[in-house]
Design a protein around this motif. Sequence first.
Motif, mmCIF file in Angstrom:
data_model
loop_
_atom_site.group_PDB
_atom_site.id
_atom_site.type_symbol
_atom_site.label_atom_id
_atom_site.label_comp_id
_atom_site.label_asym_id
_atom_site.label_seq_id
_atom_site.Cartn_x
_atom_site.Cartn_y
_atom_site.Cartn_z
ATOM 1 N N VAL A 129 -7.671 8.430 6.631
ATOM 2 C CA VAL A 129 -8.068 7.023 6.757
ATOM 3 C C VAL A 129 -8.713 6.553 5.455
ATOM 4 N N ASP A 130 -8.144 5.516 4.867
ATOM 5 C CA ASP A 130 -8.764 4.865 3.713
ATOM 6 C C ASP A 130 -9.529 3.661 4.255
ATOM 7 N N HIS A 131 -10.842 3.811 4.426
ATOM 8 C CA HIS A 131 -11.639 2.761 5.058
ATOM 9 C C HIS A 131 -11.722 1.504 4.206
ATOM 10 N N LYS A 132 -11.560 1.648 2.905
ATOM 11 C CA LYS A 132 -11.646 0.484 2.029
ATOM 12 C C LYS A 132 -10.425 -0.422 2.187
ATOM 13 N N SER A 133 -9.230 0.189 2.185
ATOM 14 C CA SER A 133 -7.994 -0.599 2.287
ATOM 15 C C SER A 133 -7.491 -0.721 3.719
ATOM 16 N N LYS A 134 -8.170 -0.029 4.660
ATOM 17 C CA LYS A 134 -7.777 -0.042 6.076
ATOM 18 C C LYS A 134 -6.346 0.474 6.254
ATOM 19 N N MET A 135 -6.044 1.557 5.531
ATOM 20 C CA MET A 135 -4.705 2.135 5.597
ATOM 21 C C MET A 135 -4.774 3.585 6.069
ATOM 22 N N LEU A 136 -3.692 4.033 6.717
ATOM 23 C CA LEU A 136 -3.506 5.448 7.038
ATOM 24 C C LEU A 136 -2.521 6.017 6.041
ATOM 25 N N ASP A 137 -2.925 7.071 5.355
ATOM 26 C CA ASP A 137 -2.122 7.673 4.296
ATOM 27 C C ASP A 137 -1.701 9.073 4.705
ATOM 28 N N VAL A 138 -0.413 9.361 4.706
ATOM 29 C CA VAL A 138 0.062 10.709 5.021
ATOM 30 C C VAL A 138 -0.303 11.638 3.866
ATOM 31 N N TRP A 161 7.452 11.722 3.680
ATOM 32 C CA TRP A 161 6.506 10.873 4.403
ATOM 33 C C TRP A 161 5.381 10.407 3.491
ATOM 34 N N ARG A 162 4.928 11.298 2.610
ATOM 35 C CA ARG A 162 3.821 10.945 1.703
ATOM 36 C C ARG A 162 4.184 9.750 0.831
ATOM 37 N N GLN A 163 5.449 9.660 0.486
ATOM 38 C CA GLN A 163 5.899 8.606 -0.422
ATOM 39 C C GLN A 163 6.249 7.324 0.324
ATOM 40 N N ARG A 164 6.750 7.466 1.541
ATOM 41 C CA ARG A 164 7.340 6.321 2.234
ATOM 42 C C ARG A 164 6.470 5.682 3.315
ATOM 43 N N ILE A 165 5.535 6.448 3.880
ATOM 44 C CA ILE A 165 4.825 5.949 5.063
ATOM 45 C C ILE A 165 3.384 5.571 4.740
ATOM 46 N N LYS A 166 3.068 4.321 4.988
ATOM 47 C CA LYS A 166 1.691 3.822 4.928
ATOM 48 C C LYS A 166 1.507 2.925 6.143
ATOM 49 N N ILE A 167 0.446 3.132 6.903
ATOM 50 C CA ILE A 167 0.209 2.361 8.121
ATOM 51 C C ILE A 167 -1.033 1.498 7.935
ATOM 52 N N ASN A 168 -0.854 0.189 8.058
ATOM 53 C CA ASN A 168 -1.958 -0.761 7.933
ATOM 54 C C ASN A 168 -2.668 -0.864 9.275
ATOM 55 N N LEU A 169 -3.911 -0.411 9.330
ATOM 56 C CA LEU A 169 -4.654 -0.390 10.591
ATOM 57 C C LEU A 169 -4.962 -1.790 11.111
ATOM 58 N N LYS A 219 0.370 12.820 -4.649
ATOM 59 C CA LYS A 219 -0.075 11.710 -3.793
ATOM 60 C C LYS A 219 -1.506 11.304 -4.154
ATOM 61 N N ILE A 220 -2.386 12.287 -4.299
ATOM 62 C CA ILE A 220 -3.794 12.020 -4.604
ATOM 63 C C ILE A 220 -3.946 11.385 -5.991
ATOM 64 N N TYR A 221 -3.131 11.823 -6.939
ATOM 65 C CA TYR A 221 -3.196 11.290 -8.303
ATOM 66 C C TYR A 221 -2.586 9.887 -8.408
ATOM 67 N N GLY A 222 -1.960 9.414 -7.336
ATOM 68 C CA GLY A 222 -1.362 8.080 -7.366
ATOM 69 C C GLY A 222 -0.020 8.030 -8.060
ATOM 70 N N VAL A 223 0.682 9.175 -8.141
ATOM 71 C CA VAL A 223 2.010 9.205 -8.776
ATOM 72 C C VAL A 223 3.045 9.637 -7.733
ATOM 73 N N GLU A 224 3.074 8.893 -6.611
ATOM 74 C CA GLU A 224 3.998 9.199 -5.518
ATOM 75 C C GLU A 224 5.455 9.183 -5.959
ATOM 76 N N VAL A 225 5.743 8.491 -7.067
ATOM 77 C CA VAL A 225 7.121 8.399 -7.548
ATOM 78 C C VAL A 225 7.688 9.781 -7.875
ATOM 79 N N LEU A 226 6.823 10.764 -8.140
ATOM 80 C CA LEU A 226 7.288 12.118 -8.445
ATOM 81 C C LEU A 226 7.725 12.887 -7.199
ATOM 82 N N ILE A 227 7.243 12.486 -6.018
ATOM 83 C CA ILE A 227 7.408 13.302 -4.813
ATOM 84 C C ILE A 227 8.871 13.564 -4.476
ATOM 85 N N SER A 228 9.715 12.542 -4.619
ATOM 86 C CA SER A 228 11.128 12.724 -4.270
ATOM 87 C C SER A 228 11.816 13.752 -5.172
#
Length: 466
Positions: A347-356, A367-375, A274-283
């Motif tokens: 909380v990603d303050h730059k993009s205003k997103m909540l990241d699991v 959840w890490r791959q599928r859920i992003k909440i726009n604040l 998730k941190i590396y930006g390769v969420e496609v591997l999570i599943s």
Amino acid sequence: MTEIRGLEEWMTTLAEQELPTLNAVVREICELSENEKCRAEDLTKIILRDADLTSKVLKIANSVHYNPSFASIKTVSRAIVHLGFDNLRNITLATTLIENFLKGKPKTLLIQSLARSFHAAVQAKAMVPFLDGDKKEQVFIAALLRNISELALISTGRKVVENFIEARDQDPQAEHSLALEYLGVDTSLLSRHLIKDWTLGDLLSEACENHVHSSAAARAVNLGNQISTYIQRGMKSQEMQKICQQTANLCKISLDDAKKQILMMADEASVIAKIYGVEVLISSLPDPALIEQKEESAVKPDYLFQQQLNQIHKAMLAGDDFPKITQLSLAALHEGSGISRVAILVVDHKSKMLDVRYVVGKGTHLWRQRIKINLEQLHKGELLHEFLRTQQPLWYQPSSVQKDIGALQMMGATGAIFLAPLLLNKRLMALAYADAETGVLSARQFEEFQLIANQLNLMMRFSASS
């Protein structure tokens, strides 16, 4: 398309094809890891040549996983000081290798193979603190590249490769005979030739030889590879029981501690992906909730939460890192307090997103791959909006008062929900989430939930001050 068989034909095919593994950054970092005289400046130069890579490295360095103090890191040289040379080298290699393979629309088989390699590297790296001797700092890279021949073969797009891997996955112990049947060459032999041609390092060569008297570092590489191969069969499987014992012997820890370490790193692999930006591997990475298959004890001690809280305090006193303490904290709530599902959302303050980021419990793995909440899309009156306005621990009981749970519907809970803020200098950095899926939660569980949230708040405050 003509059939390819034998070492020479496959080596010629791979040489004629522009493979992602031949990327200059990957080659240079492998050479860097073998050079005892290399300096931080050499790694900095490699990273700074690529603006996208520089941006990604700085983003990772500033993540809560690697930077719980949230001290701003704006330069690569500062990232090396903060993370350490070995850590940043591993990050650079892993992100470059994976992103190059994932360019375009990769096949499921390639994603699965990359996930297996990535998981093997995370498992092997966890053994490093227990090892003696040189080259132990190269374990992550060697484990990541341990199955380089498989990745290279898949990249050719040949149907015979897919047929071989599907057959091998059904019976991993028959890999040698299946490789000869389908490919006309042993994959270990092919790996050794590729490693030599691409100068990927002595430790990787030693691991592929897999001798009885291999070094501790080479054994860690191969154990990481075996864990990633067999863990989906469950911790109770014959293969995993044997691997757990071998891990315990190598690390000189108890069998129970070895099992805990393997399970923790299985989840850690998804966190880092998730941190590396390769969420496609999570599943394609293991789900600890499915593989653990815990043996139910006749009587669960009523002080289990206290036991696990004591483990958290010991980890803090030992100076363990923030990710490990966070995972122990979530385990305490899930196992000791009996809360169905728990997560930390950053909380990603730059993009205003909540990241699991961290999760535990059935159904939370993806959840890490599928859920992003726009604040910015929350509406007044919904549960999360009200929580963010007050930033106070919250216990939602639908049986008492029905409220609009809004964005939290993504979590799929229809029962009770806990929320608590994780703050640094009064700024919200993350939030702790817990739910009972379809059931209720008790006052005792709410107190224990707040206790763990306070522990994490203290940890962040201490990290920032130090």
